[in-house]
Write a protein that holds these residues in place. Sequence first.
Motif, mmCIF file in Angstrom:
data_model
loop_
_atom_site.group_PDB
_atom_site.id
_atom_site.type_symbol
_atom_site.label_atom_id
_atom_site.label_comp_id
_atom_site.label_asym_id
_atom_site.label_seq_id
_atom_site.Cartn_x
_atom_site.Cartn_y
_atom_site.Cartn_z
ATOM 1 N N ILE A 55 -2.297 23.432 -33.705
ATOM 2 C CA ILE A 55 -2.014 23.139 -32.300
ATOM 3 C C ILE A 55 -2.262 24.377 -31.455
ATOM 4 O O ILE A 55 -2.944 24.324 -30.426
ATOM 5 C CB ILE A 55 -0.575 22.616 -32.133
ATOM 6 N N ILE A 69 -1.839 19.278 -26.870
ATOM 7 C CA ILE A 69 -2.399 19.091 -28.215
ATOM 8 C C ILE A 69 -1.354 18.427 -29.104
ATOM 9 O O ILE A 69 -1.663 17.487 -29.845
ATOM 10 C CB ILE A 69 -2.848 20.434 -28.836
ATOM 11 N N ALA A 70 -0.113 18.897 -29.019
ATOM 12 C CA ALA A 70 0.970 18.324 -29.835
ATOM 13 C C ALA A 70 1.162 16.847 -29.520
ATOM 14 O O ALA A 70 1.418 16.036 -30.420
ATOM 15 C CB ALA A 70 2.268 19.096 -29.596
ATOM 16 N N TYR A 73 -1.795 14.950 -31.225
ATOM 17 C CA TYR A 73 -1.584 14.910 -32.671
ATOM 18 C C TYR A 73 -0.411 13.995 -33.007
ATOM 19 O O TYR A 73 -0.468 13.221 -33.969
ATOM 20 C CB TYR A 73 -1.317 16.314 -33.217
#
Length: 149
Positions: A55, A69-70, A73
Amino acid sequence: MNSTIKSARNLAGEEAIHFSLDPVNGTPIYRQIIQQIEYAILSGRMNSGDKLPTIRSLAVDLKTNPNTIAKAYGELEIRGVLETQVGSGTYISDKKPVVEGAINSDDSLNRKIREVLGRFVHELNALGVENKEIVKLIEAFLKEEGGKG
């Protein structure tokens, strides 16, 4: 302004994802990341067991917030497409992404391709380019690229 980075590699060490983010296209950044990971899986460029960038490293490379990003994901993990192994990283699972209404992964890939193609043709039509001309433009582009990609 687009942020672009070639980051993810598959198990064979080949480049698998070329992240390209466009903050002005109206699609949230986390959704763009999700789409690009799904495309890489559906096209076979990424497979079960392939590792994604961390991340933090992807956030730095793409010049975006790590929470973005987290979130991407995390959503893919909830869908079962990604698996996170604490201390080891985030990997592609053996579950393929499924496009709403798709029966199997081949159907999902075809739907994604048609969706992207539809947007592309619509945008060119909005610029005044007729369908016959689009074909000529694509052929000329591919010829210039000399078979790259």
